[in-house]
Design a protein around this motif. Structure first.
Motif, PDB file in Angstrom:
ATOM      1  N   PHE A  98      12.218   4.880   3.554  1.00  0.00           N
ATOM      2  CA  PHE A  98      11.574   5.012   2.241  1.00  0.00           C
ATOM      3  C   PHE A  98      11.951   3.863   1.313  1.00  0.00           C
ATOM      4  O   PHE A  98      11.115   3.396   0.522  1.00  0.00           O
ATOM      5  N   VAL A  99      13.216   3.410   1.372  1.00  0.00           N
ATOM      6  CA  VAL A  99      13.682   2.353   0.470  1.00  0.00           C
ATOM      7  C   VAL A  99      13.779   1.003   1.179  1.00  0.00           C
ATOM      8  O   VAL A  99      14.277   0.037   0.599  1.00  0.00           O
ATOM      9  N   GLU A 100      13.299   0.922   2.408  1.00  0.00           N
ATOM     10  CA  GLU A 100      13.416  -0.318   3.167  1.00  0.00           C
ATOM     11  C   GLU A 100      12.634  -1.442   2.496  1.00  0.00           C
ATOM     12  O   GLU A 100      11.498  -1.244   2.031  1.00  0.00           O
ATOM     13  N   GLU A 101      13.250  -2.616   2.414  1.00  0.00           N
ATOM     14  CA  GLU A 101      12.585  -3.767   1.835  1.00  0.00           C
ATOM     15  C   GLU A 101      11.528  -4.306   2.790  1.00  0.00           C
ATOM     16  O   GLU A 101      11.502  -3.969   3.973  1.00  0.00           O
ATOM     17  N   SER A 104      -2.819 -10.529  -0.037  1.00  0.00           N
ATOM     18  CA  SER A 104      -2.607 -10.542  -1.484  1.00  0.00           C
ATOM     19  C   SER A 104      -2.976 -11.915  -2.020  1.00  0.00           C
ATOM     20  O   SER A 104      -2.310 -12.907  -1.710  1.00  0.00           O
ATOM     21  N   TRP A 105      -4.041 -11.963  -2.813  1.00  0.00           N
ATOM     22  CA  TRP A 105      -4.464 -13.242  -3.383  1.00  0.00           C
ATOM     23  C   TRP A 105      -3.411 -13.788  -4.345  1.00  0.00           C
ATOM     24  O   TRP A 105      -3.220 -15.005  -4.440  1.00  0.00           O
ATOM     25  N   PHE A 106      -2.739 -12.901  -5.059  1.00  0.00           N
ATOM     26  CA  PHE A 106      -1.727 -13.349  -6.017  1.00  0.00           C
ATOM     27  C   PHE A 106      -0.568 -14.037  -5.300  1.00  0.00           C
ATOM     28  O   PHE A 106      -0.123 -15.126  -5.701  1.00  0.00           O
ATOM     29  N   ALA A 107      -0.068 -13.411  -4.218  1.00  0.00           N
ATOM     30  CA  ALA A 107       1.038 -14.015  -3.460  1.00  0.00           C
ATOM     31  C   ALA A 107       0.602 -15.334  -2.838  1.00  0.00           C
ATOM     32  O   ALA A 107       1.359 -16.317  -2.836  1.00  0.00           O
ATOM     33  N   MET A 112       1.333  -8.802   7.309  1.00  0.00           N
ATOM     34  CA  MET A 112       1.097  -8.930   5.873  1.00  0.00           C
ATOM     35  C   MET A 112      -0.261  -9.558   5.576  1.00  0.00           C
ATOM     36  O   MET A 112      -0.836  -9.341   4.513  1.00  0.00           O
ATOM     37  N   TRP A 113      -0.772 -10.358   6.522  1.00  0.00           N
ATOM     38  CA  TRP A 113      -2.067 -10.993   6.280  1.00  0.00           C
ATOM     39  C   TRP A 113      -3.195  -9.974   6.326  1.00  0.00           C
ATOM     40  O   TRP A 113      -4.282 -10.231   5.786  1.00  0.00           O
ATOM     41  N   ARG A 114      -2.949  -8.817   7.001  1.00  0.00           N
ATOM     42  CA  ARG A 114      -3.993  -7.778   7.012  1.00  0.00           C
ATOM     43  C   ARG A 114      -4.133  -7.149   5.636  1.00  0.00           C
ATOM     44  O   ARG A 114      -5.233  -6.825   5.213  1.00  0.00           O
ATOM     45  N   TYR A 170       4.821 -12.483  -1.210  1.00  0.00           N
ATOM     46  CA  TYR A 170       4.244 -11.163  -0.919  1.00  0.00           C
ATOM     47  C   TYR A 170       5.288 -10.073  -1.155  1.00  0.00           C
ATOM     48  O   TYR A 170       4.989  -9.024  -1.730  1.00  0.00           O
ATOM     49  N   GLU A 171       6.504 -10.331  -0.704  1.00  0.00           N
ATOM     50  CA  GLU A 171       7.582  -9.354  -0.898  1.00  0.00           C
ATOM     51  C   GLU A 171       7.849  -9.115  -2.380  1.00  0.00           C
ATOM     52  O   GLU A 171       8.012  -7.979  -2.822  1.00  0.00           O
TER      53      GLU A 171
END
Length: 418
Positions: free
Chosen positions: A272-275, A287-290, A282-284, A113-114
């Motif tokens: 703003f630049v935080e990873e 991402s189907w791709f991840a 993240m489940w909300r 996802y990241e």
């Protein structure tokens, strides 16, 4: 021991092609092992990455090793058992594999996802920043138009008062001074008010020009955030212009006695630049791709481990090969099952039971072959041949056939001599 001189060596193109095919298949089976290990390491890395954000790293490492080991071991074990043979064992293996895969995919999902959503999250943050800035600037423009409208109304009223005072028609002029044209005290009073209003409007227009200049710089900095290499300097300048606009508008609004809507609190440059930090939030934003990437690694690990099947820990000795061949010949019920494997019944037949036949030796061989991976248990009464057992039996059959042919040839030679 069989005499090697009686073995028949096949020759010709068919034999050569068969040897090449056998070598190729063997190499694929051998190459499957490092592929499974590399896939397991890859899945383990992503699982550890996600798990380490929730628990202590060394505990996450131990759990990750356990998860990947369970996936490989259970996949291999499923290839060697049938659900009819031992239902409880089979479903235990399946349940363990399902839990391990679920844990691996869940925590691997965070890493994928990241990677997959990092650019999307940056764009979303930038869009959020633009939307907040746009909403604030829209409210400023509304206040600006209200200020200008009020100032112009005040200036027009002051101009009208000055003209009426000049011509002596103002309502506040006493009866004795009505309709007296000229620059009298009333006119000077209202003219002073008019000049003050005019000067205030000019100052306000000048302040609005400065404000417009800051707004243009703010929008320019906002547009450069997506293309510049030095994002920190650009973002710092963006925040400075934003604060200048906020300060200027507040001063203008307070001087006019108007209230402004609260300015949005913009994110800092670090935010703003935080990873991406893994979390179940993240489940909300699923991402189907991840998820597909996380599941794909474990799917290939399970598939290749399952297809690898069991192989013997070591080759059988010559004595064990002779024992296996002779004892397997004592079984009488064979068939080809739905797996396209040779299947045999290991229970005693009715005749053998009536004769009280002792099948200890052949059952010992069955147990030996099951433990070595040369046989697989189908159910309580049947087993099937594993692929690595066929070459051994074929070699022994070839030796026996060659010996019989040689014996028949020797017997015919003796008869001809007689």
């Amino acid at each position: 021991m069989t005499n090697p001189s009686i073995k028949i060596r096949s020759t010709g193109l068919g034999y050569f092609i068969n040897r090449i095919q056998t070598l190729f298949v063997s190499m694929l089976r051998i190459w499957t092992i490092p592929i499974v290990l590399m896939l397991s390491l890859s899945s383990g890395f992503t699982t550890y990455y996600g798990l380490s954000h929730f628990i202590t790293p060394w505990i996450a490492l131990v759990i990750t090793v356990a998860i990947q080991s369970i996936i490989v071991i259970c996949s291999l074990e499923m290839a060697g058992i049938h659900w009819k043979a031992n239902r409880m064992r089979y479903f235990t293996v399946v349940a363990s594999l399902a839990v391990a895969i679920a844990a691996s995919v869940t925590f691997s999902y965070f890493k994928f996802y990241e990677i997959s959503e990092q650019e999307t999250l940056h764009i979303n943050r930038l869009n959020e920043l633009r939307q907040q800035t746009k909403n604030y600037l829209d409210s400023i423009l509304q206040v600006k138009s209200q200020m200008l409208h009020q100032q112009k109304q005040d200036l027009e009223k002051a101009s009208l008062d000055a003209r009426q005072a000049y011509f002596g028609t103002h309502n506040e002029i006493g009866p004795g001074y009505k309709n007296q044209v000229g620059e009298g005290p009333f006119w000077r009073h209202y003219n002073q008010i008019y000049q003050e209003k005019k000067q205030a409007l000019q100052q306000q227009e000048q302040a609005f020009q400065t404000l417009d200049s800051n707004i243009r710089l703010l929008q320019s900095n906002l547009n450069q955030l997506d293309v510049t290499n030095d994002k920190e300097a650009t973002y710092t300048q963006f925040l400075k212009n934003y604060q200048d606009i906020q300060l200027g508008v507040n001063q203008l609004a307070s001087s006019m006695g108007m209230s402004l809507p609260d300015a949005p609190l913009l994110m800092t440059y670090k935010q703003f630049v935080e990873e991406v930090k893994p979390s179940f939030a993240m489940w909300r934003g699923f991402s189907w791709f991840a998820f597909a990437c996380a599941a794909m690694v474990d799917f290939f690990t399970v598939l290749l481990s399952y297809r690898l099947e069991f192989t013997a820990p070591g080759p059988l000795t010559i004595q064990e090969e002779e024992l296996v061949f002779e004892c397997l010949r004592q079984f009488t019920e064979f068939r080809i099952n739905e797996n396209d494997e040779l299947e045999m019944v290991i229970e005693k037949s009715d005749l053998e039971k009536a004769r009280r036949y002792s099948d200890w030796s052949r059952m010992f061989v069955v147990g030996l072959l099951l433990s070595r991976g040369f046989l697989r248990k189908v159910d309580d009464r049947t087993v099937e041949f594993a692929p690595n057992l066929y070459p051994l039996i074929a070699e022994k059959m070839s030796d026996k056939i060659a010996a019989l042919k040689q014996k028949a040839a020797a017997a015919s030679s003796v008869v001809s001599h007689e």
